[in-house]
Design a protein around this motif. Structure first.
Motif, short mmCIF file in Angstrom:
data_model
loop_
_atom_site.label_atom_id
_atom_site.label_comp_id
_atom_site.label_asym_id
_atom_site.label_seq_id
_atom_site.Cartn_x
_atom_site.Cartn_y
_atom_site.Cartn_z
N ALA A 24 1.14 -1.17 -0.01
CA ALA A 24 0.49 -0.04 -0.11
C ALA A 24 0.78 1.64 -0.30
N LEU A 25 2.16 0.85 0.78
CA LEU A 25 2.63 2.66 0.90
C LEU A 25 3.18 2.78 -0.49
N GLN A 26 3.97 1.14 -0.93
CA GLN A 26 3.82 1.60 -2.44
C GLN A 26 3.51 1.88 -3.35
N GLU A 27 1.99 1.99 -3.53
CA GLU A 27 1.14 2.60 -3.76
C GLU A 27 1.33 4.20 -3.77
N ALA A 28 1.61 4.43 -2.70
CA ALA A 28 1.59 5.89 -2.13
C ALA A 28 2.55 6.03 -2.47
N GLY A 29 3.61 5.97 -3.63
CA GLY A 29 5.01 6.58 -3.95
C GLY A 29 6.37 5.79 -3.29
N THR A 30 6.09 5.21 -2.20
CA THR A 30 7.34 4.56 -1.78
C THR A 30 8.04 3.94 -2.31
N ARG A 31 9.18 3.80 -2.57
CA ARG A 31 10.54 3.43 -3.65
C ARG A 31 11.79 2.98 -2.78
#
Length: 157
Positions: A24-31
């Motif tokens: 979910a954090l990756q969907e919010a831009g976490t790389r």
């Protein structure tokens, strides 16, 4: 928005629940994830004392205990790092020594974290507290937004 997150953990079950939220954090831009395990200076003092008791300290046991602790921490860091990398994020590891809350806040600033994602409770997991003392300290003192992942509540214990 949350490209670089700070994930502090003591490897307890409540703190490791953060891993479930990585997609979910990756969907919010976490790389990128900065994995932080603070070696509590109070624990080091206890270990360094060699368990001083009726018989005093035994230097060989002290050294063996410290070695075992270091190896266990390295193993857990490596396992957690691999779990994060399998999910496609870049991982940086920090293992500062000191007071956990203070070191987490300092690491977030030093690493330029855009978000701190922390479990609500760590090793102590005191049932009657709304928050653990470390997560409470981080919430009160961090400059970044803090996402707190709740522990599982077990009814009847």
């Amino acid at each position: 928005m949350f490209e670089r997150i700070l994930f502090p953990t003591d490897f307890s079950e409540p703190s490791m629940k953060v891993l479930d939220y990585i997609p979910a954090l990756q969907e919010a831009g976490t790389r990128e994830v900065v994995l932080v395990h603070v070696i509590d200076s109070k624990d080091i003092t206890l270990i360094a004392s060699g368990g001083q008791g009726f018989l005093g300290t035994v230097p060989d046991q002290e050294t063996e205990t410290q070695r075992q602790l270091r190896e266990e921490i390295q193993h857990r860091i490596l396992d957690t790092r691999r779990a994060l990398e399998r999910r496609g994020v870049k991982v940086t590891v920090r293992t500062p020594v000191g007071s956990p809350g203070k070191e987490i806040v300092a690491a977030a600033d030093a690493e330029g974290a855009s978000l701190i994602v922390i479990g609500s409770h760590g090793r102590s997991n005191i049932r009657d507290r709304l928050l653990g003392t470390v997560s409470e300290y981080v919430i009160k003192n961090a400059r970044q937004p803090v996402l707190v992942i709740k522990r599982d509540i077990v009814i009847g214990r």
